[in-house]
Design an enzyme around this catalytic site. Structure first.
Site, short mmCIF file in Angstrom:
data_model
loop_
_atom_site.label_atom_id
_atom_site.label_comp_id
_atom_site.label_asym_id
_atom_site.label_seq_id
_atom_site.Cartn_x
_atom_site.Cartn_y
_atom_site.Cartn_z
N ASP A 181 0.84 -1.21 0.00
CA ASP A 181 0.00 0.00 0.00
C ASP A 181 0.87 1.26 0.00
O ASP A 181 1.80 1.36 0.81
CB ASP A 181 -0.87 0.09 1.26
CG ASP A 181 -1.68 -1.15 1.56
OD1 ASP A 181 -1.28 -2.26 1.16
OD2 ASP A 181 -2.71 -1.01 2.23
N ASP A 201 -0.58 -2.78 -4.42
CA ASP A 201 -1.79 -2.77 -3.58
C ASP A 201 -2.42 -1.38 -3.69
O ASP A 201 -2.17 -0.67 -4.67
CB ASP A 201 -1.44 -3.18 -2.13
CG ASP A 201 -2.61 -3.83 -1.41
OD1 ASP A 201 -3.67 -3.18 -1.31
OD2 ASP A 201 -2.49 -4.97 -0.94
N ASP A 202 -3.22 -0.99 -2.70
CA ASP A 202 -3.89 0.31 -2.80
C ASP A 202 -2.88 1.44 -2.99
O ASP A 202 -1.84 1.48 -2.33
CB ASP A 202 -4.69 0.59 -1.53
CG ASP A 202 -5.85 -0.39 -1.36
OD1 ASP A 202 -6.51 -0.72 -2.36
OD2 ASP A 202 -6.09 -0.82 -0.21
N HIS A 223 -4.01 -1.36 -6.77
CA HIS A 223 -5.44 -1.62 -6.58
C HIS A 223 -6.27 -0.34 -6.57
O HIS A 223 -7.43 -0.37 -6.13
CB HIS A 223 -5.67 -2.40 -5.28
CG HIS A 223 -5.04 -3.76 -5.29
ND1 HIS A 223 -5.03 -4.58 -4.17
CD2 HIS A 223 -4.39 -4.45 -6.26
CE1 HIS A 223 -4.39 -5.71 -4.46
NE2 HIS A 223 -3.99 -5.66 -5.73
N ARG A 254 -12.48 2.45 -5.37
CA ARG A 254 -13.15 1.38 -4.62
C ARG A 254 -13.54 1.89 -3.24
O ARG A 254 -12.79 2.62 -2.60
CB ARG A 254 -12.19 0.19 -4.49
CG ARG A 254 -12.68 -0.92 -3.61
CD ARG A 254 -11.84 -2.16 -3.77
NE ARG A 254 -10.45 -1.96 -3.36
CZ ARG A 254 -9.60 -2.96 -3.12
NH1 ARG A 254 -9.97 -4.20 -3.28
NH2 ARG A 254 -8.36 -2.70 -2.74
N LYS A 256 -14.79 -0.20 0.10
CA LYS A 256 -15.09 -1.54 0.61
C LYS A 256 -15.32 -1.48 2.10
O LYS A 256 -14.56 -0.87 2.84
CB LYS A 256 -13.99 -2.53 0.25
CG LYS A 256 -12.60 -2.13 0.66
CD LYS A 256 -11.57 -3.23 0.33
CE LYS A 256 -10.15 -2.79 0.66
NZ LYS A 256 -9.15 -3.83 0.60
#
Ligand SMILES: *[C@@H]1O[C@H](CO)[C@@H](O)[C@H](O)[C@H]1NC(C)=O
Ligand SMILES: *[C@@H]1O[C@H](CO)[C@@H](O)[C@H](O)[C@H]1NC(C)=O
Ligand SMILES: *[C@@H]1O[C@H](CO)[C@@H](O)[C@H](O)[C@H]1NC(C)=O
Ligand SMILES: *[C@@H]1O[C@H](CO)[C@@H](O)[C@H](O)[C@H]1NC(C)=O
Ligand SMILES: *[C@@H]1O[C@H](CO)[C@@H](O)[C@H](O)[C@H]1NC(C)=O
Ligand SMILES: *[C@@H]1O[C@H](CO)[C@@H](O)[C@H](O)[C@H]1NC(C)=O
Ligand SMILES: *[C@@H]1O[C@H](CO)[C@@H](O)[C@H](O)[C@H]1NC(C)=O
Ligand SMILES: *[C@@H]1O[C@H](CO)[C@@H](O)[C@H](O)[C@H]1NC(C)=O
Length: 363
Positions: A181, A201-202, A223, A254, A256
């Site tokens: 991340d 990742d993010d 991501h 996103r 979540k």
């Protein structure tokens, strides 16, 4: 009238305190830190932090830190973090020098989910003020964790973990870097701008907090720009995500929320002028079933006010990717969301939108 002696004693005391702190402290090994951080200017020369030790700066209010060379962190499997900085009204000038986390030594394709214990996060930021022009290469796992005690601007930070896109001898064919991340953020009054994140990742994960701006950044390989995952008892509100370029990521945007989370809210999230290409899975994904993807959603996190305002955001997805999916729990997505300034092209229509409050967008 004050006597000359009293007057000069008074001046002496008045000057003593600032004089002792307006010095320039120089760090070229960990043993220099205690002395150097008595000064409000701290220069960091190039050095290697010994393996298994953290580089920790606890600074006087108003300190300016100047990076004067590259810093490498020795390789050893331990918990980390590698670098921690705290203080109020700090100016950290990276001057384009780099922190090298030694990622390839640790990478095994498993990140923080298993395998080798990796020092993480690489950098723990607990300052207000500004942090700018810092290059980061090869973080072992998560890069930045940010919990600023007052307003903070992070500007022109360049994170390059792209070497982790490729498998190595220890990753069983998986990309070697994992859970890298860029920014994990649980905070208030933070702006991250003009920065680059190349990772797995993010790009940013906003887990809680308010008044967070993510502006004019470039994200690739990972991501996308995420809110969450959202756990119980947290508030995320007043978030602006604008002017970002997102390339070859799983999704652009996103949100979540954990299926089991309760008593949390996500509100007033504004997206504008974001442009994405090469998206692998979704254009936009809003999913209340985490850790599942498009599983049975929970309804303990109330989401409201997720809007796309001008200038238009454009997302182009890969041929097999889904343009948009919204999977809300019963009654937990609320109000009207204006998505008229969002255009998603390519791919296929998402299978889900079970929230009726989205206007201006055709799924
Ligand atoms: C402590 O820092 C001051 C200011 O930079 C410097 O002049 C002095 O040499 C340092 N002392 C030690 C023991 O490093
Ligand atoms: C440093 O700044 C903080 C926040 O403004 C303040 O609360 C604290 O008292 C200051 N410390 C000193 C020693 O001035
Ligand atoms: C840690 O290992 C990596 C990968 O082998 C290497 O690139 C890096 O230079 C090493 N770091 C140090 C400080 O030796
Ligand atoms: C990678 O594998 C080598 C031996 O094959 C081992 O010595 C090393 O510790 C492993 N590194 C990681 C990060 O698992
Ligand atoms: C709900 O969350 C808030 C924090 O957002 C917390 O202060 C409060 O105690 C929580 N309520 C319950 C019933 O747990
Ligand atoms: C929503 O967030 C923006 C940006 O932080 C802020 O300017 C605005 O006042 C917020 N709107 C509401 C209704 O709170
Ligand atoms: C999908 O995207 C990836 C990178 O995001 C790219 O390498 C790949 O070529 C794309 N595939 C298709 C079929 O467009
Ligand atoms: C959305 O779909 C899921 C899965 O079918 C379902 O559990 C949920 O109740 C639906 N939500 C709404 C608001 O209809």
């Amino acid at each position: 009238m004050l006597s000359l002696a009293v007057l000069s004693a008074f001046i002496g005391v008045a000057l003593a305190a600032p004089a002792s702190r307006s010095c320039v402290g120089t760090i070229s090994s960990l043993s220099d830190i205690a002395n150097a951080t008595q000064c409000t200017t701290v220069d960091i020369e190039s050095f290697t932090v010994p393996a298994g030790e953290g580089f920790t700066l606890s600074l006087l209010n108003g300190t300016t830190v100047n990076l004067k060379g590259d810093v490498a962190f020795g390789n050893l499997s331990w918990a980390g973090p590698l670098f921690t900085i705290s203080g109020y009204d700090i100016t950290f000038n990276g001057n384009g020098y780099k922190f090298d986390g030694g990622g390839p030594f640790y990478w095994d394709g498993l990140g923080s989910n298993g395998g080798t214990i990796k020092p993480r996060p690489m950098l723990k930021i607990k300052i207000s003020g500004t942090l700018s022009n810092l290059d980061i290469v090869n973080s072992p796992c998560q890069v930045f964790s940010v919990t600023n005690p007052g307003p903070l601007v992070i500007d022109a930070v360049n994170i390059d973990n792209s070497q982790g896109d490729y498998p190595n001898a220890n990753s069983s064919g998986l990309p070697a870097g994992h859970n890298t991340d860029g920014f994990d953020v649980s905070t208030t009054d933070l702006t991250i701008q003009n920065s680059v994140v190349k990772n797995q990742d993010d790009c940013i994960a906003i887990n809680r907090g308010s008044n967070i701006n993510f502006l004019n950044n470039y994200c690739s390989g990972g991501h996308g720009i995420s809110i969450g995952s959202i756990v119980s008892d947290v508030v995320v509100t007043d978030i602006v995500v604008a002017g970002n370029t997102i390339v070859n990521e799983d999704q652009a945007i996103r949100i979540k929320t954990d299926a089991t989370a309760t008593n949390s809210t996500v509100s007033n999230i504004t997206y504008s002028g974001n442009h994405a290409t090469g998206l692998r899975k979704f254009g936009i994904l809003i999913d209340q079933s985490y850790p599942a993807t498009l599983g049975t959603p929970g309804n303990g996190v109330i989401i409201s006010g997720v809007n796309f305002v001008g200038p238009e955001s454009t997302f182009s997805v890969n041929t097999t990717a889904k343009r948009a999916a919204v999977n809300c729990g019963a009654g937990s997505c609320t109000g009207t969301w204006d998505w008229s300034q969002l255009t998603i092209t390519g791919g296929v229509a998402g299978p889900e939108n079970n929230f009726t409050g989205i206007t201006g967008f055709t799924f």
